[in-house]
Design a protein around this motif. Structure first.
Motif, PDB file in Angstrom:
ATOM      1  N   UNK A   8       0.846  -1.183   0.000  1.00  0.00           N
ATOM      2  CA  UNK A   8       0.000   0.000   0.000  1.00  0.00           C
ATOM      3  C   UNK A   8       0.890   1.245   0.000  1.00  0.00           C
ATOM      4  N   UNK A   9       0.542   2.194  -0.815  1.00  0.00           N
ATOM      5  CA  UNK A   9       1.284   3.447  -0.920  1.00  0.00           C
ATOM      6  C   UNK A   9       0.563   4.544  -0.149  1.00  0.00           C
ATOM      7  N   UNK A  10       1.344   5.507   0.343  1.00  0.00           N
ATOM      8  CA  UNK A  10       0.769   6.626   1.096  1.00  0.00           C
ATOM      9  C   UNK A  10       0.256   7.742   0.199  1.00  0.00           C
ATOM     10  N   UNK A  11       0.957   7.975  -0.920  1.00  0.00           N
ATOM     11  CA  UNK A  11       0.634   9.080  -1.824  1.00  0.00           C
ATOM     12  C   UNK A  11       0.876   8.649  -3.265  1.00  0.00           C
ATOM     13  N   UNK A  12       0.327   9.434  -4.178  1.00  0.00           N
ATOM     14  CA  UNK A  12       0.600   9.263  -5.602  1.00  0.00           C
ATOM     15  C   UNK A  12       1.405  10.475  -6.029  1.00  0.00           C
ATOM     16  N   UNK A  13       2.570  10.239  -6.627  1.00  0.00           N
ATOM     17  CA  UNK A  13       3.445  11.320  -7.074  1.00  0.00           C
ATOM     18  C   UNK A  13       3.563  11.247  -8.595  1.00  0.00           C
ATOM     19  N   UNK A  14       3.217  12.350  -9.255  1.00  0.00           N
ATOM     20  CA  UNK A  14       3.286  12.429 -10.711  1.00  0.00           C
ATOM     21  C   UNK A  14       4.603  13.078 -11.121  1.00  0.00           C
ATOM     22  N   UNK A  15       5.335  12.386 -12.004  1.00  0.00           N
ATOM     23  CA  UNK A  15       6.588  12.927 -12.513  1.00  0.00           C
ATOM     24  C   UNK A  15       6.520  12.997 -14.028  1.00  0.00           C
ATOM     25  N   UNK A  16       7.420  13.761 -14.623  1.00  0.00           N
ATOM     26  CA  UNK A  16       7.495  13.893 -16.074  1.00  0.00           C
ATOM     27  C   UNK A  16       8.068  15.249 -16.429  1.00  0.00           C
ATOM     28  N   UNK A  17       8.347  15.419 -17.707  1.00  0.00           N
ATOM     29  CA  UNK A  17       8.963  16.648 -18.186  1.00  0.00           C
ATOM     30  C   UNK A  17       7.992  17.816 -18.053  1.00  0.00           C
ATOM     31  N   UNK A  18       8.548  19.010 -17.937  1.00  0.00           N
ATOM     32  CA  UNK A  18       7.717  20.211 -17.826  1.00  0.00           C
ATOM     33  C   UNK A  18       6.765  20.295 -19.022  1.00  0.00           C
ATOM     34  N   UNK A  19       5.516  20.590 -18.714  1.00  0.00           N
ATOM     35  CA  UNK A  19       4.518  20.743 -19.757  1.00  0.00           C
ATOM     36  C   UNK A  19       3.844  19.452 -20.193  1.00  0.00           C
ATOM     37  N   UNK A  20       4.156  18.328 -19.543  1.00  0.00           N
ATOM     38  CA  UNK A  20       3.558  17.052 -19.963  1.00  0.00           C
ATOM     39  C   UNK A  20       2.130  16.892 -19.458  1.00  0.00           C
ATOM     40  N   UNK A  21       1.719  17.702 -18.482  1.00  0.00           N
ATOM     41  CA  UNK A  21       0.349  17.641 -17.988  1.00  0.00           C
ATOM     42  C   UNK A  21       0.196  17.125 -16.576  1.00  0.00           C
ATOM     43  N   UNK A  22       1.265  17.126 -15.799  1.00  0.00           N
ATOM     44  CA  UNK A  22       1.204  16.607 -14.426  1.00  0.00           C
ATOM     45  C   UNK A  22       0.172  17.353 -13.579  1.00  0.00           C
TER      46      UNK A  22
END
Length: 167
Positions: free
Chosen positions: A1-15
């Motif tokens: 089980x995870x505590x949080x969801x972290x979105x990563x990716x290049x700037x402007x990808x829509x995070x």
């Protein structure tokens, strides 16, 4: 089980865009690291880079992700460089919002590109994008194709999150 969801990716990808919608869909709090830093510093990311330097900004990012991941039940959008220069709690589900550089280029207006300190010219930004791709893939638990319609990839994300019993 995870505590949080972290979105990563290049700037402007829509995070940030996907993060807000995803958080609403799964009834969790949305946090945007760049916005939090800008509020705390009372300055834009570009101004922080220009006046205090990239190293100072990267320190702020690490401090912010450390503080956020002490809590649970959040969808967290990172800046494009955070996974390159900072560590993310292993208790976080890391999702790579993946898209091609040309898609990002078409999505961002010139005004939007100018607000991003490492997007000062297209060839440099493209080289940075190519340099970072493998790091995003290595650090993520799951990748989502952000060139699909937002409804489609939100649906895929929610299904994955439910299947994994995240949060």
């Amino acid at each position: 089980m995870y505590d949080n969801i972290v979105l990563i990716g290049f700037m402007g990808c829509g995070k940030t865009s996907v993060g807000k919608i995803l958080a609403r869909q799964i009834n969790k709090k949305f946090m945007d690291i760049d916005n939090l830093i800008e509020k705390e510093q009372n300055s834009s990311v570009s101004d922080i880079f220009e006046n205090k330097g990239e190293e100072y900004f990267r320190g702020l990012e690490q401090k912010c992700i450390n503080e956020l991941t002490q809590k649970t039940g959040q969808v967290i959008s990172t800046g494009g460089g955070l996974p390159i220069y900072s560590s993310i709690s292993e208790k976080s589900l890391v999702i790579y919002v993946e898209t091609e550089f040309d898609v990002i280029l078409n999505r961002l207006s010139v005004k939007e590109r100018d607000k991003r300190p490492l997007f000062y010219d297209e060839p440099s930004a493209r080289a940075l994008f190519n340099k970072r791709i493998h790091i995003y893939k290595e650090q993520s638990n799951f990748s989502i194709d952000a060139t699909q319609s937002i409804q489609t990839y939100i649906h895929v994300l929610v299904d994955y999150i439910l299947d994994q019993r995240v949060l």
